[in-house]
Structures are given as C-alpha cells and as structure tokens.
Motif scaffolding. Structure first.
Motif, mmCIF file in Angstrom:
data_model
loop_
_atom_site.group_PDB
_atom_site.id
_atom_site.type_symbol
_atom_site.label_atom_id
_atom_site.label_comp_id
_atom_site.label_asym_id
_atom_site.label_seq_id
_atom_site.Cartn_x
_atom_site.Cartn_y
_atom_site.Cartn_z
ATOM 1 N N ILE A 156 -9.224 42.245 -35.666
ATOM 2 C CA ILE A 156 -8.194 41.380 -36.258
ATOM 3 C C ILE A 156 -7.188 40.956 -35.197
ATOM 4 O O ILE A 156 -6.750 39.803 -35.180
ATOM 5 C CB ILE A 156 -7.514 42.100 -37.439
ATOM 6 N N LYS A 157 -6.846 41.857 -34.287
ATOM 7 C CA LYS A 157 -5.934 41.517 -33.186
ATOM 8 C C LYS A 157 -6.534 40.411 -32.316
ATOM 9 O O LYS A 157 -5.848 39.470 -31.924
ATOM 10 C CB LYS A 157 -5.655 42.773 -32.353
ATOM 11 N N GLY A 158 -7.830 40.502 -32.031
ATOM 12 C CA GLY A 158 -8.503 39.478 -31.243
ATOM 13 C C GLY A 158 -8.563 38.142 -31.964
ATOM 14 O O GLY A 158 -8.392 37.084 -31.353
ATOM 15 N N LEU A 159 -8.804 38.185 -33.275
ATOM 16 C CA LEU A 159 -8.841 36.938 -34.048
ATOM 17 C C LEU A 159 -7.467 36.278 -34.118
ATOM 18 O O LEU A 159 -7.361 35.045 -34.121
ATOM 19 C CB LEU A 159 -9.392 37.206 -35.451
ATOM 20 N N LYS A 160 -6.409 37.085 -34.177
ATOM 21 C CA LYS A 160 -5.055 36.524 -34.152
ATOM 22 C C LYS A 160 -4.792 35.824 -32.819
ATOM 23 O O LYS A 160 -4.190 34.752 -32.775
ATOM 24 C CB LYS A 160 -4.016 37.622 -34.374
ATOM 25 N N LEU A 174 -7.034 34.457 -30.928
ATOM 26 C CA LEU A 174 -7.792 33.207 -30.937
ATOM 27 C C LEU A 174 -7.114 32.160 -31.812
ATOM 28 O O LEU A 174 -7.189 30.962 -31.531
ATOM 29 C CB LEU A 174 -9.227 33.451 -31.400
ATOM 30 N N GLY A 175 -6.437 32.594 -32.872
ATOM 31 C CA GLY A 175 -5.670 31.665 -33.705
ATOM 32 C C GLY A 175 -4.507 31.064 -32.938
ATOM 33 O O GLY A 175 -4.235 29.855 -33.041
ATOM 34 N N ILE A 176 -3.810 31.885 -32.168
ATOM 35 C CA ILE A 176 -2.726 31.389 -31.324
ATOM 36 C C ILE A 176 -3.278 30.427 -30.285
ATOM 37 O O ILE A 176 -2.690 29.379 -30.007
ATOM 38 C CB ILE A 176 -1.978 32.564 -30.661
ATOM 39 N N CYS A 177 -4.439 30.762 -29.735
ATOM 40 C CA CYS A 177 -5.095 29.894 -28.759
ATOM 41 C C CYS A 177 -5.402 28.533 -29.368
ATOM 42 O O CYS A 177 -5.189 27.503 -28.740
ATOM 43 C CB CYS A 177 -6.375 30.551 -28.251
ATOM 44 N N LEU A 178 -5.897 28.527 -30.592
ATOM 45 C CA LEU A 178 -6.227 27.267 -31.260
ATOM 46 C C LEU A 178 -4.988 26.404 -31.438
ATOM 47 O O LEU A 178 -5.028 25.188 -31.202
ATOM 48 C CB LEU A 178 -6.879 27.562 -32.611
ATOM 49 N N LEU A 179 -3.887 27.021 -31.819
ATOM 50 C CA LEU A 179 -2.630 26.284 -31.959
ATOM 51 C C LEU A 179 -2.191 25.700 -30.617
ATOM 52 O O LEU A 179 -1.799 24.528 -30.537
ATOM 53 C CB LEU A 179 -1.550 27.216 -32.519
ATOM 54 N N LEU A 180 -2.280 26.507 -29.565
ATOM 55 C CA LEU A 180 -1.875 26.039 -28.239
ATOM 56 C C LEU A 180 -2.819 24.973 -27.687
ATOM 57 O O LEU A 180 -2.397 24.106 -26.925
ATOM 58 C CB LEU A 180 -1.802 27.221 -27.264
ATOM 59 N N GLY A 212 -8.327 36.875 -26.260
ATOM 60 C CA GLY A 212 -8.914 37.001 -27.592
ATOM 61 C C GLY A 212 -10.382 37.376 -27.534
ATOM 62 O O GLY A 212 -10.833 38.271 -28.251
ATOM 63 N N ILE A 213 -11.139 36.686 -26.688
ATOM 64 C CA ILE A 213 -12.562 36.999 -26.565
ATOM 65 C C ILE A 213 -12.753 38.398 -25.995
ATOM 66 O O ILE A 213 -13.613 39.154 -26.452
ATOM 67 C CB ILE A 213 -13.274 35.934 -25.708
ATOM 68 N N ASN A 214 -11.948 38.768 -25.016
ATOM 69 C CA ASN A 214 -12.038 40.099 -24.422
ATOM 70 C C ASN A 214 -11.722 41.179 -25.456
ATOM 71 O O ASN A 214 -12.404 42.212 -25.510
ATOM 72 C CB ASN A 214 -11.076 40.192 -23.227
ATOM 73 N N ILE A 219 -12.057 40.944 -28.763
ATOM 74 C CA ILE A 219 -13.151 40.992 -29.734
ATOM 75 C C ILE A 219 -14.357 41.728 -29.152
ATOM 76 O O ILE A 219 -15.004 42.529 -29.839
ATOM 77 C CB ILE A 219 -13.523 39.569 -30.194
ATOM 78 N N MET A 220 -14.645 41.500 -27.896
ATOM 79 C CA MET A 220 -15.765 42.204 -27.256
ATOM 80 C C MET A 220 -15.481 43.716 -27.189
ATOM 81 O O MET A 220 -16.400 44.518 -27.404
ATOM 82 C CB MET A 220 -16.016 41.651 -25.859
ATOM 83 N N LYS A 221 -14.248 44.081 -26.916
ATOM 84 C CA LYS A 221 -13.901 45.511 -26.899
ATOM 85 C C LYS A 221 -14.072 46.132 -28.272
ATOM 86 O O LYS A 221 -14.504 47.269 -28.392
ATOM 87 C CB LYS A 221 -12.456 45.707 -26.431
ATOM 88 N N SER A 222 -13.718 45.376 -29.313
ATOM 89 C CA SER A 222 -13.817 45.948 -30.662
ATOM 90 C C SER A 222 -15.279 46.147 -31.064
ATOM 91 O O SER A 222 -15.587 47.049 -31.841
ATOM 92 C CB SER A 222 -13.114 45.052 -31.678
ATOM 93 N N MET A 223 -16.176 45.335 -30.546
ATOM 94 C CA MET A 223 -17.581 45.439 -30.932
ATOM 95 C C MET A 223 -18.357 46.447 -30.093
ATOM 96 O O MET A 223 -19.225 47.147 -30.598
ATOM 97 C CB MET A 223 -18.258 44.075 -30.828
ATOM 98 N N PHE A 224 -18.079 46.485 -28.803
ATOM 99 C CA PHE A 224 -18.919 47.271 -27.898
ATOM 100 C C PHE A 224 -18.251 48.497 -27.311
ATOM 101 O O PHE A 224 -18.751 49.081 -26.363
ATOM 102 C CB PHE A 224 -19.417 46.361 -26.757
ATOM 103 N N LYS A 225 -17.115 48.913 -27.877
ATOM 104 C CA LYS A 225 -16.436 50.100 -27.383
ATOM 105 C C LYS A 225 -17.202 51.344 -27.811
ATOM 106 O O LYS A 225 -17.628 51.460 -28.955
ATOM 107 C CB LYS A 225 -15.008 50.146 -27.948
ATOM 108 N N LYS A 226 -17.368 52.266 -26.883
ATOM 109 C CA LYS A 226 -18.035 53.528 -27.203
ATOM 110 C C LYS A 226 -16.995 54.526 -27.704
ATOM 111 O O LYS A 226 -15.943 54.686 -27.118
ATOM 112 C CB LYS A 226 -18.731 54.104 -25.963
ATOM 113 N N ASN A 227 -17.320 55.192 -28.787
ATOM 114 C CA ASN A 227 -16.393 56.183 -29.367
ATOM 115 C C ASN A 227 -16.623 57.547 -28.757
ATOM 116 O O ASN A 227 -17.665 58.019 -28.557
ATOM 117 C CB ASN A 227 -16.559 56.245 -30.881
#
Length: 78
Positions: free
Chosen positions: A13-17, A19-25, A66-68, A70-78
């Motif tokens: 969600i942090k990454g999507l936010k 990207l939302g700011i990026c879209l506005l800019l 934002g992309i970085n 989102i990638m961390k949220s998907m591929f982070k090892k726990n």
C-alpha cells in the motif's frame, strides 16, 4: 525447507501511494513546464520553470521509489 513468500500488504500500500503521487506529479510537472515555456515574457517565467523542472524530477524519483517499494513487498524474504 520451504520458503514462505507472501506479499506484505502494508509495504504494498505504501508503494501504491508513492505511485499515486507519481501519477499526480507526472501530469502537474509537464503542464507547468508547458505553461512556463509558452509565457517566457512574463515575470514569473524563471520561478515557474524551476518549479516545473523540480516537479518533473520528483515524478521520476517517486516512480522509482514506488516500484522499488512494491518489489520489496513482493520478494522480501521473511
């Protein structure tokens, strides 16, 4: 051992936010740049041009972050 790869929802969600700011800019920066370059004889030409360039640079930065994120949220090892 089986590795558990789950998407971290909070980081996503942090990454999507971001990207939302990026879209506005991405719309605001080039629009101001176009306005500044069309009115080069006005007194606010230089400050508006500087602001537009800063907004365009921030759009690129927020896109990368934002992309970085989102990638961390998907591929982070726990």
């Amino acid at each position: 051992m089986e590795e558990d790869h789950k998407t971290d929802k909070d980081i996503l969600i942090k990454g999507l936010k971001r990207l939302g700011i990026c879209l506005l800019l991405m719309f605001t920066g080039p629009t101001l740049l176009h306005l500044a370059l069309d009115n080069s004889d006005k007194p606010l030409y230089i400050p508006l041009l500087i602001l537009a360039l800063i907004l365009c640079a921030m759009a690129i930065l927020f896109l990368f972050l934002g992309i970085n994120t989102i990638m961390k949220s998907m591929f982070k090892k726990n």
